[in-house]
Design a protein around this motif. Sequence first.
Motif, PDB file in Angstrom:
ATOM      1  N   ALA A 363       0.813  -1.216   0.000  1.00 28.44           N
ATOM      2  CA  ALA A 363       0.000   0.000   0.000  1.00 28.44           C
ATOM      3  C   ALA A 363       0.845   1.264   0.000  1.00 28.44           C
ATOM      4  CB  ALA A 363      -0.939  -0.011   1.207  1.00 28.44           C
ATOM      5  N   GLU A 364       1.973   1.242   0.694  1.00 22.05           N
ATOM      6  CA  GLU A 364       2.808   2.439   0.773  1.00 22.05           C
ATOM      7  C   GLU A 364       3.297   2.873  -0.602  1.00 22.05           C
ATOM      8  OE1 GLU A 364       3.793   5.538   2.539  1.00 22.05           O
ATOM      9  OE2 GLU A 364       3.434   3.951   4.017  1.00 22.05           O
ATOM     10  N   LYS A 367      -0.115   3.898  -3.068  1.00 18.69           N
ATOM     11  CA  LYS A 367      -1.105   4.913  -2.742  1.00 18.69           C
ATOM     12  C   LYS A 367      -1.006   6.107  -3.686  1.00 18.69           C
ATOM     13  CE  LYS A 367       1.765   7.023   0.888  1.00 18.69           C
ATOM     14  NZ  LYS A 367       1.883   7.244   2.349  1.00 18.69           N
ATOM     15  N   TYR A 374      -6.444   2.292  -5.250  1.00 12.09           N
ATOM     16  CA  TYR A 374      -5.222   1.530  -5.462  1.00 12.09           C
ATOM     17  C   TYR A 374      -5.307   0.780  -6.787  1.00 12.09           C
ATOM     18  CZ  TYR A 374      -4.445   2.263  -0.447  1.00 12.09           C
ATOM     19  OH  TYR A 374      -4.264   2.827   0.792  1.00 12.09           O
ATOM     20  N   SER A 398      -1.551  -6.184   1.584  1.00 12.44           N
ATOM     21  CA  SER A 398      -1.135  -4.918   2.171  1.00 12.44           C
ATOM     22  C   SER A 398      -2.189  -3.830   1.963  1.00 12.44           C
ATOM     23  CB  SER A 398       0.194  -4.485   1.549  1.00 12.44           C
ATOM     24  OG  SER A 398       0.563  -3.195   1.967  1.00 12.44           O
ATOM     25  N   ALA A 402      -4.395  -1.656   4.709  1.00 16.72           N
ATOM     26  CA  ALA A 402      -4.439  -0.194   4.751  1.00 16.72           C
ATOM     27  C   ALA A 402      -5.869   0.315   4.727  1.00 16.72           C
ATOM     28  CB  ALA A 402      -3.651   0.381   3.568  1.00 16.72           C
ATOM     29  N   GLY A 405      -7.344   0.231   7.929  1.00 16.16           N
ATOM     30  CA  GLY A 405      -6.717   1.111   8.911  1.00 16.16           C
ATOM     31  C   GLY A 405      -5.544   0.500   9.649  1.00 16.16           C
ATOM     32  N   ASP A 406      -5.138  -0.712   9.257  1.00 12.87           N
ATOM     33  CA  ASP A 406      -4.027  -1.392   9.919  1.00 12.87           C
ATOM     34  C   ASP A 406      -2.739  -1.132   9.129  1.00 12.87           C
ATOM     35  OD1 ASP A 406      -2.281  -3.037  11.246  1.00 12.87           O
ATOM     36  OD2 ASP A 406      -3.444  -4.882  10.977  1.00 12.87           O
ATOM     37  N   TRP A 407      -2.162   0.055   9.302  1.00 16.02           N
ATOM     38  CA  TRP A 407      -0.983   0.410   8.529  1.00 16.02           C
ATOM     39  C   TRP A 407       0.261  -0.334   8.993  1.00 16.02           C
ATOM     40  CZ3 TRP A 407      -0.148   2.602   3.992  1.00 16.02           C
ATOM     41  CH2 TRP A 407      -1.227   3.267   3.393  1.00 16.02           C
ATOM     42  N   GLU A 408       0.256  -0.832  10.209  1.00 14.16           N
ATOM     43  CA  GLU A 408       1.396  -1.655  10.651  1.00 14.16           C
ATOM     44  C   GLU A 408       1.493  -2.909   9.791  1.00 14.16           C
ATOM     45  OE1 GLU A 408       3.030  -4.124  14.552  1.00 14.16           O
ATOM     46  OE2 GLU A 408       1.236  -2.860  14.727  1.00 14.16           O
ATOM     47  N   ALA A 410       0.056  -3.228   6.873  1.00 10.70           N
ATOM     48  CA  ALA A 410       0.194  -2.797   5.483  1.00 10.70           C
ATOM     49  C   ALA A 410       1.653  -2.596   5.104  1.00 10.70           C
ATOM     50  CB  ALA A 410      -0.591  -1.517   5.243  1.00 10.70           C
ATOM     51  N   ARG A 411       2.448  -2.120   6.046  1.00 15.33           N
ATOM     52  CA  ARG A 411       3.862  -1.835   5.759  1.00 15.33           C
ATOM     53  C   ARG A 411       4.766  -3.049   5.971  1.00 15.33           C
ATOM     54  NH1 ARG A 411       2.372   3.273   8.501  1.00 15.33           N
ATOM     55  NH2 ARG A 411       2.294   4.888   6.878  1.00 15.33           N
TER      56      ARG A 411
END
Length: 501
Positions: A363-364, A367, A374, A398, A402, A405-408, A410-411
């Motif tokens: 996702a990073e 985006k 996406y 990922s 995102a 809302g779980d960006w941890e 996602a990354r």
Amino acid sequence: MIATSISTPPEDLPVNATLPVVVIGAGPVGLAAAAHLLERGLNPLVLEAGTSVGAGISRWAHVRMFSPWEFTVDRAASALLSKHGWNAPELSQFPTGGEVIERYLKPLAGIPEIQPHLRMGARVIVVTKQRRDRMKDAQRNDVPFLVRYEDAQGEHEVLAQAVIDASGTIETPNPMGASGVHAIGERSLRDRIFYGMPDVLGAQRSRYAGKRVLVVGSGHSAFNVLSDLARLARQVPGMRIEWAIRRPSLRRVLGGGEHDQLKERGQLGLTIAKLVEDGVLNVTTSFHLDRLDTTAEGIVAYAEGESIAPVDEIVASTGFRPDLGVLSELRLSLDHGTQAPLALAPLIDPNQHSCGSVRPHGAEELKHPDAGVYIVGMKSYGRAPTFLLLTGYEQVRSVVAAVAGDWEAARRVELVLPETGVCITQFAEEDAAESAASCCGTAPAEVAELATTPAGCGGGPAQVEVTPCCVKDEIAKTEEKAGGGCGPAAPVKAVATGCCG
């Protein structure tokens, strides 16, 4: 008349998390996205233009994949299928495109968790923001997406909290002209040109049997076509197979061979090399097609005055490009060259990317300025080649994290990709002019032994030059980092000028 599928909330309300996440395309990556959305408790709506799942794959159903089943099935999708007693294929076997549809995609689409979320024959016309054209800034991220699609009943609109475009590129093949547009005469000859991979030994055998055929392109799709044509030529006398590529030699074109961890892909390159050596294929290198003429002897291809002997049929295996028209009203951040998302581009751009595999990303890197949209799967690579399904599955894992809302998560990198066994730095003499302005210099003596590592950058013999950039890429692989080894994974500017990406 346009039917609105979901009632419109007041304009001043934020994006409603209860709205569906629209997924465009019901191929492997699109259905994997749906599975991951369901795993996260989100509501997918999958819109597929074709009449069945895997419509894009059906165009090359006869082709055996380079990846075994182990690399073809998504984890979340497999978990859903297993709940319903799915008989999983032998993971070490290599499926055809048709087998992927019949043994994986159709069963997945038919389970009760997925089936209600599918809309077949639903072609997306445009995606925009509700009551916001691309010029309007005010509250742009506070309103949902509006997705308009068309089916047999007419046009419809649906609001969405996020949009995942997994529609692929199969419907927009690259033209053969070397300038990025159709060669002169190409359009008028479209009934004699096949774009992609025809079923030479099956449904379209009669089209090519006994004919003179020109194949244009230097990727693995071209390899498959050439291999099939060579088999047909052994069965039917009188055939002649011409092959035109833009590169000045076959060295890089033929790939990693025995060093490719996808052994079927490596073997195909070795097969083509043998066919060339045996004279079965007539190769014309440095051929930048600009004109096709119809003559009494057949179709003649020209490039800067040079020509190829007349042929009866042409196969254009020249790759594909993304159709970005449906997203034209959104604010996207795309690389000018590859047409891939800006942060992904340096990882896949063949002008910069040194080694044949791409670091896992999500996702990073995918985006855009309009949060929540996406582009994933083959379409995310824009015009760049060598996409693997595993990459798409990691992308949607990922991206869905995102969206939730779980960006941890996602990354986090959750994927190790197989190596291609080929590194651009093996062909320094071919790219001397280009490499002079890049980071691709000779490696220090203390890291030269990395050149002999099969899982490293090329796995070539010790005398092959390995660049410092490529060594950093190797280190990044061992540490399972996202992004490339030529700088930090996240900051795009740190890797944009590196030769590994």
